[in-house]
Design a protein around this motif. Structure first.
Motif: not given
Length: 131
Positions: A38-59
């Protein structure tokens, strides 16, 4: 009880670098998964996420890392992000002893990329976020 970085290895093949880490958590997979998917999850420990479409082939667009596609997606188990520069980050969760879980992280890149120590620092933050 907190998680721990059990193992970290680095390989180089020509101009391609591959980092592998094994991190164990006392939390079950479903508690760890949102931090990797999730954008919130990744942003909390790794890097901010501008776009994440949570599916195969997503942006996916990871600030400071680049943009690309979701190249593997198995809910609660595998999230893989491949960026336009060819870098690939794969998070693979699996059950561990008892109620815990284990994360196998692979980061493959060409040229300069996130160092092994930088990943260790990020993973320590992840352990702290889940603790």
């Amino acid at each position: 009880m907190t998680g721990s970085i059990e193992q970290g290895t680095s390989q180089t093949h020509g101009n391609t670098h591959i980092l592998h880490f094994l991190v164990t958590f006392p939390q079950p997979m479903e508690a760890v998964w949102p931090a990797l998917s999730t954008p919130e999850g990744l942003g909390a420990w790794w890097t901010p996420v501008d776009v994440l479409e949570p599916r195969l082939g997503g942006t996916v667009a990871l600030r400071g890392q680049g943009a690309g596609q979701v190249t593997a997606w198995d809910v609660d188990r595998v999230a893989e992000y491949t960026l336009d520069d060819g870098a690939r980050v794969r998070f693979h969760l699996e059950p561990d002893a008892g109620q815990g879980s284990a994360l196998r992280l692979t980061h493959e890149f060409r040229g300069e990329g996130t160092s092994e120590q930088a990943w260790r620092d990020h993973l320590e933050r992840l352990i702290g976020e889940l603790g």
